[in-house]
Enzyme design. Structure first.
Site, PDB file in Angstrom:
ATOM      1  N   ASP A 137       0.856  -1.190   0.000  1.00 20.07           N
ATOM      2  CA  ASP A 137       0.000   0.000   0.000  1.00 20.07           C
ATOM      3  C   ASP A 137       0.894   1.243   0.000  1.00 20.07           C
ATOM      4  O   ASP A 137       1.753   1.384   0.875  1.00 20.07           O
ATOM      5  CB  ASP A 137      -0.893  -0.010   1.247  1.00 20.07           C
ATOM      6  N   PHE A 212      -2.715  -5.784  -8.589  1.00 19.65           N
ATOM      7  CA  PHE A 212      -2.589  -4.366  -8.281  1.00 19.65           C
ATOM      8  C   PHE A 212      -1.754  -3.657  -9.349  1.00 19.65           C
ATOM      9  O   PHE A 212      -2.059  -2.538  -9.771  1.00 19.65           O
ATOM     10  CB  PHE A 212      -1.933  -4.213  -6.905  1.00 19.65           C
ATOM     11  N   GLU A 213      -0.715  -4.336  -9.795  1.00 22.44           N
ATOM     12  CA  GLU A 213       0.167  -3.765 -10.822  1.00 22.44           C
ATOM     13  C   GLU A 213      -0.597  -3.542 -12.132  1.00 22.44           C
ATOM     14  O   GLU A 213      -0.450  -2.501 -12.770  1.00 22.44           O
ATOM     15  CB  GLU A 213       1.317  -4.764 -11.049  1.00 22.44           C
TER      16      GLU A 213
HETATM   17  C1  LIG Z   1      -1.836  -2.810  -2.565  1.00 22.64           C
HETATM   18  S1  LIG Z   1      -2.125  -4.432  -2.073  1.00 22.64           S
HETATM   19  C2  LIG Z   1      -1.118  -5.370  -3.215  1.00 22.64           C
HETATM   20  C3  LIG Z   1      -1.506  -6.813  -3.260  1.00 22.64           C
HETATM   21  C4  LIG Z   1      -0.684  -7.692  -4.219  1.00 22.64           C
HETATM   22  N1  LIG Z   1       0.704  -7.817  -3.789  1.00 22.64           N
HETATM   23  C5  LIG Z   1      -0.747  -7.167  -5.623  1.00 22.64           C
HETATM   24  O1  LIG Z   1       0.246  -6.604  -6.084  1.00 22.64           O
HETATM   25  O2  LIG Z   1      -1.807  -7.320  -6.263  1.00 22.64           O
HETATM   26  C6  LIG Z   1      -1.195  -4.565  -0.563  1.00 22.64           C
HETATM   27  C7  LIG Z   1      -1.602  -5.757   0.277  1.00 22.64           C
HETATM   28  O3  LIG Z   1      -0.759  -5.856   1.412  1.00 22.64           O
HETATM   29  C8  LIG Z   1      -1.526  -6.286   2.520  1.00 22.64           C
HETATM   30  N2  LIG Z   1      -0.808  -5.865   3.734  1.00 22.64           N
HETATM   31  C9  LIG Z   1      -0.498  -4.615   4.106  1.00 22.64           C
HETATM   32  N3  LIG Z   1       0.205  -4.601   5.243  1.00 22.64           N
HETATM   33  C10 LIG Z   1       0.356  -5.913   5.611  1.00 22.64           C
HETATM   34  C11 LIG Z   1       0.989  -6.550   6.709  1.00 22.64           C
HETATM   35  N4  LIG Z   1       1.627  -5.860   7.654  1.00 22.64           N
HETATM   36  N5  LIG Z   1       0.925  -7.891   6.778  1.00 22.64           N
HETATM   37  C12 LIG Z   1       0.283  -8.617   5.821  1.00 22.64           C
HETATM   38  N6  LIG Z   1      -0.337  -8.061   4.749  1.00 22.64           N
HETATM   39  C13 LIG Z   1      -0.292  -6.724   4.647  1.00 22.64           C
HETATM   40  C14 LIG Z   1      -2.864  -5.610   2.328  1.00 22.64           C
HETATM   41  O4  LIG Z   1      -3.910  -6.295   2.983  1.00 22.64           O
HETATM   42  C15 LIG Z   1      -3.021  -5.671   0.809  1.00 22.64           C
HETATM   43  O5  LIG Z   1      -3.726  -6.816   0.382  1.00 22.64           O
END
Ligand SMILES: C[S@@+](CC[C@H](N)C(=O)[O-])C[C@H]1O[C@@H](n2cnc3c(N)ncnc32)[C@H](O)[C@@H]1O
Length: 231
Positions: A137, A212-213
């Site tokens: 994020d 997401f990409e």
């Molecule tokens: C922007 S999304 C990207 C998801 C995936 N990697 C993609 O590129 O499609 C970021 C993900 O990281 C997860 N996330 C954020 N902080 C985290 C943490 N501390 N532990 C586990 N998951 C986390 C969020 O729930 C979210 O699904």
């Protein structure tokens, strides 16, 4: 199966996520019920990761796998590696478990939990062959930058968990975050940039496009890959 964060001082740290309710589809709900015990590990238990998987293999951790499509593809294409996926978004965990069952993959296990706590409490030092963080994020507003997962304390923690020659691979579609990551990673004394000019890398063939990409690309965003190795 609810998120169950232990009551430690870690509860008061600023987290890199906010708990979203998120709607799971009927198939994901079914997977969360029926496949949980096959793929998900319990954050309240301690594991010897050399015996958790049917085969002994180098262990790669992926933090925040989202819906898990790219993690499932990597695991399918690299049966000689074991993968530990960490995600706090429950429907995403359900989605990935469905894929794992469809492809009959045995080299992936999951934690539905905060990755920082998993790293701190479950992973021995010098035990991971790689850590992947794809499109974390971006927390775009300046007042939210403190929520970004990549910060010096996180990079220190990750670098401690990697074996010598292990890699940390991050990718982002947010330029400000890319520059920030480059600065933080370049400052860590245990890590060396694998990029020929000490900046960013081309997306390697082994990293599939993530959900997401693909959304970012549709919006015209650039993509920055950063790959560092431990000395
Ligand atoms: C922007 S999304 C990207 C998801 C995936 N990697 C993609 O590129 O499609 C970021 C993900 O990281 C997860 N996330 C954020 N902080 C985290 C943490 N501390 N532990 C586990 N998951 C986390 C969020 O729930 C979210 O699904």
């Amino acid at each position: 199966m609810m998120l169950n964060f232990s009551h430690t001082v870690a509860d008061y740290r600023i987290r890199s996520f906010i708990r979203r309710q998120g709607r799971a589809t009927a198939a994901q709900k079914q997977a969360l019920e029926s496949l949980w015990d096959t793929y998900c590990l319990d954050p309240n238990q301690h594991y010897d990761f050399t015996t958790v998987f049917p085969q002994s293999a180098p262990l790669i951790m992926e933090i925040g796998f989202g819906n898990g499509e790219s993690l499932a593809k990597m695991a399918y294409e690299n049966p000689h590696l074991n993968y530990l996926g960490i995600e706090v978004h429950r429907p995403g965990v359900g989605h990935l478990m469905l894929l794992l069952a469809q492809k009959q993959l045995t080299n992936v296990r999951l934690f539905h939990h905060d990755a920082i706590e998993i790293l701190e409490q479950h992973i021995s030092d010098h035990s991971l062959a790689g850590v992947q963080l794809f499109f974390p994020d971006p927390w775009q507003k300046r007042c939210h930058h403190k929520r970004r997962i990549v910060k010096p304390s996180f990079v220190d923690l990750v670098s401690k968990k990697l074996i010598p020659g292990g890699y940390f691979h991050a990718a982002t579609d947010w330029e400000h975050y890319a520059k920030d990551m480059l600065k933080v990673l370049s400052t860590n004394k245990k890590l060396v940039n694998t990029s020929h000019d000490n900046t960013y890398c081309e997306r390697p063939h082994y990293r599939p496009l993530t959900k997401f990409e693909q959304r970012g690309i549709r919006l015209g965003h650039g993509v920055w890959d950063l790959i560092f190795k431990t000395t």
